[in-house]
Motif scaffolding. Structure first.
Motif, mmCIF file in Angstrom:
data_model
loop_
_atom_site.group_PDB
_atom_site.id
_atom_site.type_symbol
_atom_site.label_atom_id
_atom_site.label_comp_id
_atom_site.label_asym_id
_atom_site.label_seq_id
_atom_site.Cartn_x
_atom_site.Cartn_y
_atom_site.Cartn_z
ATOM 1 N N GLY A 1 -14.774 -54.595 13.567
ATOM 2 C CA GLY A 1 -13.625 -55.443 13.248
ATOM 3 C C GLY A 1 -13.028 -55.110 11.904
ATOM 4 O O GLY A 1 -11.803 -55.114 11.724
ATOM 5 N N LEU A 2 -13.888 -54.790 10.940
ATOM 6 C CA LEU A 2 -13.420 -54.417 9.611
ATOM 7 C C LEU A 2 -12.670 -53.087 9.645
ATOM 8 O O LEU A 2 -11.654 -52.920 8.968
ATOM 9 C CB LEU A 2 -14.606 -54.329 8.650
ATOM 10 N N VAL A 3 -13.160 -52.136 10.450
ATOM 11 C CA VAL A 3 -12.489 -50.840 10.570
ATOM 12 C C VAL A 3 -11.074 -51.018 11.099
ATOM 13 O O VAL A 3 -10.127 -50.396 10.614
ATOM 14 C CB VAL A 3 -13.304 -49.894 11.479
ATOM 15 N N ALA A 4 -10.899 -51.892 12.087
ATOM 16 C CA ALA A 4 -9.562 -52.156 12.616
ATOM 17 C C ALA A 4 -8.649 -52.711 11.517
ATOM 18 O O ALA A 4 -7.494 -52.283 11.378
ATOM 19 C CB ALA A 4 -9.645 -53.130 13.789
ATOM 20 N N ALA A 5 -9.157 -53.660 10.745
ATOM 21 C CA ALA A 5 -8.359 -54.248 9.666
ATOM 22 C C ALA A 5 -8.026 -53.214 8.595
ATOM 23 O O ALA A 5 -6.913 -53.192 8.057
ATOM 24 C CB ALA A 5 -9.109 -55.426 9.051
ATOM 25 N N PHE A 6 -8.987 -52.348 8.286
ATOM 26 C CA PHE A 6 -8.763 -51.312 7.273
ATOM 27 C C PHE A 6 -7.686 -50.334 7.747
ATOM 28 O O PHE A 6 -6.816 -49.932 6.968
ATOM 29 C CB PHE A 6 -10.064 -50.581 6.985
ATOM 30 N N ILE A 7 -7.738 -49.948 9.024
ATOM 31 C CA ILE A 7 -6.722 -49.045 9.562
ATOM 32 C C ILE A 7 -5.344 -49.696 9.484
ATOM 33 O O ILE A 7 -4.355 -49.055 9.109
ATOM 34 C CB ILE A 7 -7.067 -48.653 11.011
ATOM 35 N N PRO B 1 -16.675 -43.282 19.409
ATOM 36 C CA PRO B 1 -15.389 -42.977 20.041
ATOM 37 C C PRO B 1 -14.852 -44.076 20.953
ATOM 38 O O PRO B 1 -13.653 -44.335 20.971
ATOM 39 C CB PRO B 1 -15.681 -41.689 20.826
ATOM 40 N N TYR B 2 -15.726 -44.713 21.743
ATOM 41 C CA TYR B 2 -15.239 -45.774 22.630
ATOM 42 C C TYR B 2 -14.730 -46.968 21.813
ATOM 43 O O TYR B 2 -13.660 -47.514 22.078
ATOM 44 C CB TYR B 2 -16.351 -46.237 23.569
ATOM 45 N N THR B 3 -15.504 -47.347 20.816
ATOM 46 C CA THR B 3 -15.100 -48.459 19.965
ATOM 47 C C THR B 3 -13.842 -48.098 19.182
ATOM 48 O O THR B 3 -12.995 -48.957 18.916
ATOM 49 C CB THR B 3 -16.233 -48.835 18.995
ATOM 50 N N ALA B 4 -13.700 -46.823 18.823
ATOM 51 C CA ALA B 4 -12.530 -46.373 18.069
ATOM 52 C C ALA B 4 -11.247 -46.581 18.862
ATOM 53 O O ALA B 4 -10.221 -47.012 18.317
ATOM 54 C CB ALA B 4 -12.679 -44.902 17.693
ATOM 55 N N VAL B 5 -11.281 -46.259 20.153
ATOM 56 C CA VAL B 5 -10.094 -46.467 20.992
ATOM 57 C C VAL B 5 -9.689 -47.934 20.963
ATOM 58 O O VAL B 5 -8.505 -48.275 20.866
ATOM 59 C CB VAL B 5 -10.368 -45.999 22.433
ATOM 60 N N LEU B 6 -10.681 -48.817 21.017
ATOM 61 C CA LEU B 6 -10.395 -50.249 20.976
ATOM 62 C C LEU B 6 -9.867 -50.664 19.605
ATOM 63 O O LEU B 6 -8.939 -51.481 19.508
ATOM 64 C CB LEU B 6 -11.650 -51.048 21.322
ATOM 65 N N CYS B 7 -10.442 -50.133 18.542
ATOM 66 C CA CYS B 7 -9.997 -50.466 17.175
ATOM 67 C C CYS B 7 -8.515 -50.147 16.995
ATOM 68 O O CYS B 7 -7.730 -50.995 16.563
ATOM 69 C CB CYS B 7 -10.814 -49.683 16.144
ATOM 70 N N VAL B 8 -8.143 -48.912 17.309
ATOM 71 C CA VAL B 8 -6.756 -48.494 17.109
ATOM 72 C C VAL B 8 -5.832 -49.261 18.047
ATOM 73 O O VAL B 8 -4.713 -49.624 17.679
ATOM 74 C CB VAL B 8 -6.609 -46.974 17.308
ATOM 75 N N SER B 9 -6.294 -49.552 19.257
ATOM 76 C CA SER B 9 -5.469 -50.308 20.207
ATOM 77 C C SER B 9 -5.207 -51.725 19.715
ATOM 78 O O SER B 9 -4.101 -52.258 19.878
ATOM 79 C CB SER B 9 -6.143 -50.339 21.580
ATOM 80 N N VAL B 10 -6.216 -52.360 19.124
ATOM 81 C CA VAL B 10 -6.024 -53.694 18.545
ATOM 82 C C VAL B 10 -4.967 -53.641 17.450
ATOM 83 O O VAL B 10 -4.080 -54.499 17.369
ATOM 84 C CB VAL B 10 -7.358 -54.241 17.993
ATOM 85 N N VAL B 11 -5.040 -52.622 16.610
ATOM 86 C CA VAL B 11 -4.055 -52.467 15.536
ATOM 87 C C VAL B 11 -2.655 -52.296 16.117
ATOM 88 O O VAL B 11 -1.696 -52.945 15.678
ATOM 89 C CB VAL B 11 -4.423 -51.261 14.648
ATOM 90 N N LEU B 12 -2.518 -51.432 17.115
ATOM 91 C CA LEU B 12 -1.213 -51.184 17.718
ATOM 92 C C LEU B 12 -0.657 -52.440 18.374
ATOM 93 O O LEU B 12 0.556 -52.707 18.314
ATOM 94 C CB LEU B 12 -1.324 -50.061 18.749
ATOM 95 N N GLY C 1 -5.678 -60.191 8.066
ATOM 96 C CA GLY C 1 -6.447 -61.341 8.538
ATOM 97 C C GLY C 1 -6.441 -61.465 10.049
ATOM 98 O O GLY C 1 -7.493 -61.658 10.677
ATOM 99 N N VAL C 2 -5.256 -61.350 10.652
ATOM 100 C CA VAL C 2 -5.155 -61.470 12.110
ATOM 101 C C VAL C 2 -5.910 -60.334 12.794
ATOM 102 O O VAL C 2 -6.608 -60.537 13.804
ATOM 103 C CB VAL C 2 -3.677 -61.466 12.542
ATOM 104 N N THR C 3 -5.804 -59.125 12.245
ATOM 105 C CA THR C 3 -6.454 -57.971 12.864
ATOM 106 C C THR C 3 -7.972 -58.072 12.777
ATOM 107 O O THR C 3 -8.684 -57.767 13.747
ATOM 108 C CB THR C 3 -5.975 -56.667 12.212
ATOM 109 N N VAL C 4 -8.486 -58.493 11.635
ATOM 110 C CA VAL C 4 -9.944 -58.575 11.509
ATOM 111 C C VAL C 4 -10.495 -59.678 12.412
ATOM 112 O O VAL C 4 -11.587 -59.537 12.990
ATOM 113 C CB VAL C 4 -10.365 -58.785 10.040
ATOM 114 N N VAL C 5 -9.748 -60.771 12.556
ATOM 115 C CA VAL C 5 -10.206 -61.848 13.443
ATOM 116 C C VAL C 5 -10.161 -61.396 14.897
ATOM 117 O O VAL C 5 -11.130 -61.571 15.651
ATOM 118 C CB VAL C 5 -9.349 -63.112 13.239
ATOM 119 N N ALA C 6 -9.027 -60.808 15.310
ATOM 120 C CA ALA C 6 -8.893 -60.354 16.697
ATOM 121 C C ALA C 6 -9.903 -59.266 17.020
ATOM 122 O O ALA C 6 -10.575 -59.301 18.062
ATOM 123 C CB ALA C 6 -7.473 -59.854 16.942
#
Length: 350
Positions: free
Chosen positions: A44-50, A80-91, A322-327
């Motif tokens: 979740g933190l990686v998504a927020a950082f991106i 890699p699987y989690t990465a696809v989800l991280c970037v997708s959440v950001v997008l 905030g929204v990204t790290v929560v989601a």
């Protein structure tokens, strides 16, 4: 490289949407194997950082800027699987809340920025680790090269998608040359950011870096003038003490993300990014459409009705983090819980 509405026709957008949905379904299953109680919060933190670093456009050429895509960074840190989800959440957050990247083009953006960058970068990363010395430094070096390659790979993918479903009659050869050329430069910035971030985490908590698992170098002893591998340590040996707790790392990462999005982003380059510049120069944007979320209170990374640009952009950035790290955290904790339920013994009543 966020593709707006109107660049790609409806049939092609629909096909990429199906591709993206399929990849997300596979990634949801794969991420359940990658995530555990230690790495789920980090994802979740990686998504927020991106999200935060994508707000920091850096100049790469006259009148052109670039920003992090993040596929390589996420793949190396959390898998890699989690990465696809991280970037997708950001997008998804960017498209819905900030009108950045078309909603009809969401499948295109996930395919290009989440899937292509992750698959290419992780393949390059693993290939390099297979030939480099088994040292932590090799993880940083491999992450640099993997990130560097992933950005022009995404540019090639966009060019192919545009060749199939572009809405304007533009020479694909010219588009490819312009896209690849500028994104090689952007790739350098991506590589630097990725290597610095991966190197920083590896330095304090290598056990949390997915790409560094299993890379502990065997101890070698000199026997009769020759170097030989020392016997493996007993399985029951006590784990090596870590210098930074997971909570400290998480808090530090979150604070860093908030500072980057809430303050440093004000000083980011205002020049158009690589895709925007090429689209304008080559006429790709001739049929661009107004974003469905153009009237969002956070559209264009500013808070509506706040006239001070610094305050408006800073608040939007903080809200976005905030929204990204929560989601993101909600998704990854749910996957972690699902994995726990799957592996728990069934109560047979015996």
């Amino acid at each position: 490289m966020h593709v707006p509405d109107g660049f790609i026709d409806a049939p092609t957008s629909a096909v990429t949407g199906v591709v993206a949905a399929g990849a997300l379904a596979v990634s949801l299953r794969g991420a359940r194997r990658e995530l555990d109680e230690r790495t789920a919060p980090l994802a979740g933190l990686v998504a927020a950082f991106i999200f935060a670093v994508q707000m920091l456009n850096f100049p790469v050429a006259a009148g052109t800027s670039g920003h992090l895509l993040g596929g390589a960074l996420a793949a190396i840190l959390v898998g890699p699987y989690t990465a696809v989800l991280c970037v997708s959440v950001v997008l998804l957050m960017q498209g819905v809340l900030f009108a950045d990247g078309g909603l009809t083009a969401l499948g295109v953006n996930i395919t290009d920025m989440a899937i292509v960058t992750t698959v290419v970068s992780y393949a390059v990363f693993r290939g390099l680790l297979a030939v480099l010395p088994r040292k932590r430094r090799s993880v940083t070096v491999a992450s640099f090269v993997a990130a560097l390659v992933s950005v022009p790979a995404a540019a090639v993918a966009f060019t192919l998608i545009y060749a199939i479903g572009g809405t304007t009659d533009v020479s694909i050869g010219k588009v490819a040359t312009a896209m690849i050329g500028v994104h090689v430069l952007i790739g350098i910035g991506e590589a630097v950011i990725t290597a610095l971030t991966v190197g920083a985490v590896v330095a304090v908590r290598p056990d949390l870096v997915y790409g560094a698992r299993g890379l502990r170098q065997r101890l070698r002893l000199r026997v009769n003038g020759a170097l030989v591998d020392a016997p493996a340590a007993p399985a029951a040996a006590a784990p090596v003490a870590v210098r930074t707790s997971r909570r400290t790392l998480w808090v530090t990462g979150l604070v860093t993300s908030l500072v980057l999005a809430g303050f440093v982003s004000f000083y980011a380059s205002a020049n158009p990014d690589g895709l925007e510049k090429v689209a304008h120069d080559k006429g790709i944007d001739a049929k661009a459409e107004k974003h469905a979320s153009a009237d969002s209170p956070l559209a264009d990374y500013g808070v509506k009705d706040i006239s001070d640009a610094r305050l408006s952009g800073g608040l939007a950035g903080v809200i976005g983090v905030g929204v990204t790290v929560v989601a993101g955290s909600a998704v990854f904790w749910a996957l972690r819980r699902r994995r726990h339920d799957d592996v728990s013994p069934v109560n047979t009543g015996v």
